[in-house]
Design a protein around this motif. Structure first.
Motif, mmCIF file in Angstrom:
data_model
loop_
_atom_site.group_PDB
_atom_site.id
_atom_site.type_symbol
_atom_site.label_atom_id
_atom_site.label_comp_id
_atom_site.label_asym_id
_atom_site.label_seq_id
_atom_site.Cartn_x
_atom_site.Cartn_y
_atom_site.Cartn_z
ATOM 1 N N LYS A 196 0.830 -1.204 0.000
ATOM 2 C CA LYS A 196 0.000 0.000 0.000
ATOM 3 C C LYS A 196 0.862 1.251 0.000
ATOM 4 C CE LYS A 196 -4.259 -1.610 2.176
ATOM 5 N NZ LYS A 196 -5.037 -1.633 3.425
ATOM 6 N N ALA A 197 1.891 1.232 0.779
ATOM 7 C CA ALA A 197 2.781 2.395 0.861
ATOM 8 C C ALA A 197 3.451 2.651 -0.475
ATOM 9 C CB ALA A 197 3.825 2.159 1.948
ATOM 10 N N GLN A 198 3.873 1.567 -1.145
ATOM 11 C CA GLN A 198 4.517 1.733 -2.447
ATOM 12 C C GLN A 198 3.547 2.319 -3.462
ATOM 13 O OE1 GLN A 198 6.190 -2.009 -3.515
ATOM 14 N NE2 GLN A 198 8.037 -1.672 -2.302
ATOM 15 N N ALA A 233 3.053 5.931 -2.871
ATOM 16 C CA ALA A 233 4.200 6.719 -3.312
ATOM 17 C C ALA A 233 4.188 6.886 -4.821
ATOM 18 C CB ALA A 233 5.488 6.020 -2.873
ATOM 19 N N GLN A 234 3.786 5.823 -5.484
ATOM 20 C CA GLN A 234 3.726 5.922 -6.946
ATOM 21 C C GLN A 234 2.678 6.931 -7.380
ATOM 22 O OE1 GLN A 234 3.116 1.940 -8.270
ATOM 23 N NE2 GLN A 234 5.312 1.450 -8.245
ATOM 24 N N ALA A 291 3.967 10.280 -6.860
ATOM 25 C CA ALA A 291 4.993 10.598 -7.840
ATOM 26 C C ALA A 291 4.381 10.936 -9.189
ATOM 27 C CB ALA A 291 5.941 9.399 -7.975
ATOM 28 N N GLU A 292 3.311 10.231 -9.520
ATOM 29 C CA GLU A 292 2.663 10.526 -10.803
ATOM 30 C C GLU A 292 2.006 11.895 -10.782
ATOM 31 O OE1 GLU A 292 0.042 7.297 -11.368
ATOM 32 O OE2 GLU A 292 1.652 5.899 -11.909
ATOM 33 N N LYS A 293 1.409 12.207 -9.628
ATOM 34 C CA LYS A 293 0.724 13.501 -9.532
ATOM 35 C C LYS A 293 1.694 14.661 -9.414
ATOM 36 C CE LYS A 293 -3.652 11.944 -7.654
ATOM 37 N NZ LYS A 293 -4.560 11.947 -6.495
ATOM 38 N N LEU A 294 2.878 14.433 -8.976
ATOM 39 C CA LEU A 294 3.883 15.486 -8.820
ATOM 40 C C LEU A 294 5.076 15.171 -9.704
ATOM 41 C CD1 LEU A 294 3.730 15.820 -4.949
ATOM 42 C CD2 LEU A 294 2.772 17.400 -6.608
ATOM 43 N N PRO A 295 4.965 15.455 -10.988
ATOM 44 C CA PRO A 295 6.077 15.083 -11.900
ATOM 45 C C PRO A 295 7.333 15.884 -11.659
ATOM 46 C CG PRO A 295 4.395 16.338 -13.047
ATOM 47 C CD PRO A 295 3.849 16.079 -11.684
#
Lengths: 174, 473
Positions: B319-321, B324-325, B328-332
């Motif tokens: 869930k944590a991974q 994080a993904q 990361a996708e939302k904040l390029p």
């Protein structure tokens, strides 16, 4: 008027004891010995029955009575152990006989004599026990422990002085 | 004749008494060993009479001491009881865990023993007893306990404590028993050395110790090894603690045997309460079976709980991974495009890792790394030439920088031809004095006097054009 004459030291200072004292003191000595040894195992080094044997023998000044007294005390002591009955009986018989024989010729009321006598008889008791174990019973691993036996003799001597003084109060002139 | 007896009465009495006792001793020693009857009838009668007289006094005084001691500790001295209770609860929890760990192995051992038809005695019933007296002498190590034939005790039953074996019952009386301690000279037990599995016999010694004397020298036997009962003597059940090997030395009287001294696990000199084993059986007792089953169940529960914990942890990690993904996708902007390339570049090929490059020099001089030409290029007896320096990497505020060729960007001593981008604000980051620059080699300051002084006249001719571009000092 009949003349009063003393032929020996024995007739001069022979003492007797009441039957209660004769019976209870050895039993008390054995009982206290057993309780002391349970209280602290090193106190098993003491031999209160031996001290009582010496006291009665030198006080009565009769080797035959001393022998029987020593045998009786030793046999009672043996009965409480896990060893064959008679080991302590034989040792204390010999000591009773010798103590009574000495008592006829020596003033056993002096402090120095008592110290020497108890020290010597304690060593003699250890020697006789060792010989019986080694020669008659063939106990394996029986070795003379000189230091321990010396320590035992010293301890018995130290304890015997107040006991002798206490038992002196029970004497009756025969 | 009468005068003879009168005259030697004392000696005759002594001889008669000694003779009678000697004969008595001989009869006792020569008497055949009968199981359950350690003494003859007359000796037993004497012992019983004496014990009957002495024991009531022993019980009386023991009772006084016991009541005083336990009355104080049970009703008055209760200061640390709560703490002790907590400690005991913790210990119970720990022991339950240990029991659970061992239960599976124990059950498996049980099954194997059943398959092999292995005979083993398990303790099924014990009688607790208190020590009330002793023999009174250190030449016979026996104690008296307050339970006897009336309580079901019999001769040759094993006496133990939770720490280990104590001895065996030598004689029983109606309400008292005589226990022969294991350190008595006449005592013995079959034992097994725990690690080496060597069987032996322990005996009591004169000084109240227990020794093994029937083993020849063996390098495998070491001090500190535990000694357990082997069960071969038909008195002590197998597996009880006896002691720990204290010392091993040659037995000088019985060569080639060794004298192994064993330190008993039970304090044989200060016994208070003991257990007499009154019953054994070939199968595991019901209580022990129940305990084992409980231990096995606890082990399964623990295993289940661990599996559930592991699954929860794995799920939480997943869930944590994923979170994080998503972030990361939302904040390029957080993603560094160069990162993978840089990471691949900086990954060391050798296990020694990356050799750090020297920082660019602000004021190159003759000590700057890379300014000294290789020894192979030097010519013996050559003329003194003017020392030149590599070009200045960054612009000094006092001097104007000339345009530098592209090849000068590579570090002189790196040997790497690949271009390396220099960080622009390095001047601000390293406000060093010229003297410090001289002494700096790969980030380490070296005392000036330890460095070799190279005179200008000894400097070789420059080979590369880069060495001719620097300012002369």
């Amino acid at each position: 008027m009949p003349s009063l004459s003393y032929t020996s030291r024995r007739e001069l200072e022979e003492h007797s004891f009441s039957p209660a004292v004769t019976l209870l003191v050895p039993v008390a000595a054995i009982l206290v010995q057993v309780l002391l040894a349970k209280l602290y195992w090193r106190l098993a080094m003491l031999d209160l029955p031996l001290i009582v044997t010496i006291f009665f023998s030198v006080s009565r000044r009769s080797p035959a009575v001393g022998t029987v007294t020593g045998a009786a005390i030793g046999l009672i002591q043996d009965a409480l152990t896990g060893r064959p009955v008679g080991v302590n009986g034989m040792a204390k018989s010999v000591i009773g006989y010798i103590a009574a024989s000495i008592g006829i010729k020596v003033d056993v009321d002096s402090l120095l004599t008592r110290i020497l006598m108890n020290f010597g008889f304690s060593l003699l008791n250890s020697l006789i026990l060792f010989l019986i174990n080694r020669r008659m019973l063939g106990t394996p691993g029986a070795h003379p422990a000189y230091a321990q036996e010396l320590l035992r003799a010293v301890a018995n001597t130290v304890v015997s002085i107040p006991i002798f003084l206490l038992l002196d109060t029970t004497k009756r002139v025969a | 004749m009468e005068s003879f007896f009168t005259r030697f009465k004392n000696v005759l009495v002594l001889v008669a008494v000694l003779l009678a006792q000697t004969i008595g001793l001989a009869i006792q020693v020569r008497r055949p060993v009968v199981k359950g009857e350690p003494d003859g009838v007359k000796v037993t009668l004497l012992r019983t009479s004496v014990v009957a007289v002495v024991t009531p006094f022993e019980k009386f005084f023991h009772g006084i001491g016991y009541n005083v001691r336990y009355g104080w500790s049970n009703y008055i001295d209760l200061r640390d009881t709560r703490q002790q209770n907590r400690n005991l609860k913790d210990e119970i929890a720990r022991l339950r865990l240990e029991q659970a760990q061992m239960a599976e192995d124990a059950l498996e051992g049980q099954r194997l023993q059943t398959l092999l038809d292995f005979q083993r005695n398990y303790v099924t019933s014990t009688v607790a007893a208190q020590v009330i007296g002793s023999s009174g002498t250190d030449q016979s190590r026996v104690v008296y306990i307050d339970k006897g034939a009336a309580n079901g005790l019999k001769v040759d039953q094993a006496v133990i404590t939770p720490d280990g074996i104590v001895g065996k019952i030598r004689e029983t009386y109606p309400h008292t028993s005589q226990v022969l301690l294991i350190n008595d000279q006449g005592s013995g037990a079959g034992v097994l050395l725990e690690k080496t599995r060597i069987r032996a016999i322990v005996r009591g010694s004169q000084g109240g110790r227990i020794v093994i004397t029937n083993l020849t020298p063996d390098n495998r036997i070491k001090p500190g090894e535990k000694v357990l009962t082997s069960g071969g003597d038909q008195v002590y059940p197998r597996g009880l603690n006896v002691g720990v090997i204290e010392s091993i030395e040659p037995d000088l009287e019985h060569q080639p045997y060794t004298l192994i001294q064993v330190k008993p696990t039970t304090n044989l000199f200060q016994l208070e309460e003991v257990l007499v084993i009154t019953g054994t059986q070939g199968t595991l007792p019901a209580v022990a079976r129940k305990d084992l089953a409980q231990g096995a169940a606890t082990a399964k529960e623990i295993a289940k709980a661990r599996a559930a914990d592991d699954a929860e942890e794995a799920e939480a990690e997943a869930k944590a991974q994923s979170a994080a993904q998503i972030v990361a996708e939302k904040l390029p902007s957080l993603q560094d495009e160069k990162t993978p390339d840089d990471a691949s570049k900086t990954t060391p090929e050798s296990p020694a890792g990356v050799v750090p490059r020297p920082l660019p020099t602000l004021h190159p001089d003759r000590f700057t790394p890379g300014t000294t030409p290789p020894a192979s290029s030097l010519t013996p007896g050559a003329e003194h030439s003017v020392m030149t320096y590599p070009p200045q990497q960054t612009q000094h505020p006092a001097t104007k920088a000339e345009p530098q060729p592209e090849s000068n960007d590579s570090s002189p001593d790196s040997g790497d031809a690949a271009p390396v981008k220099r960080p622009a604000p390095i001047k601000k980051a390293l406000p060093q004095t010229p003297r410090q620059d001289q002494n700096q080699v790969q980030g380490q300051t070296v005392p000036a006097q330890t460095r070799p002084a190279v005179p200008k006249s000894a400097a070789p001719e420059p080979e590369t054009p880069s060495n001719t571009q620097g300012p002369d000092r």
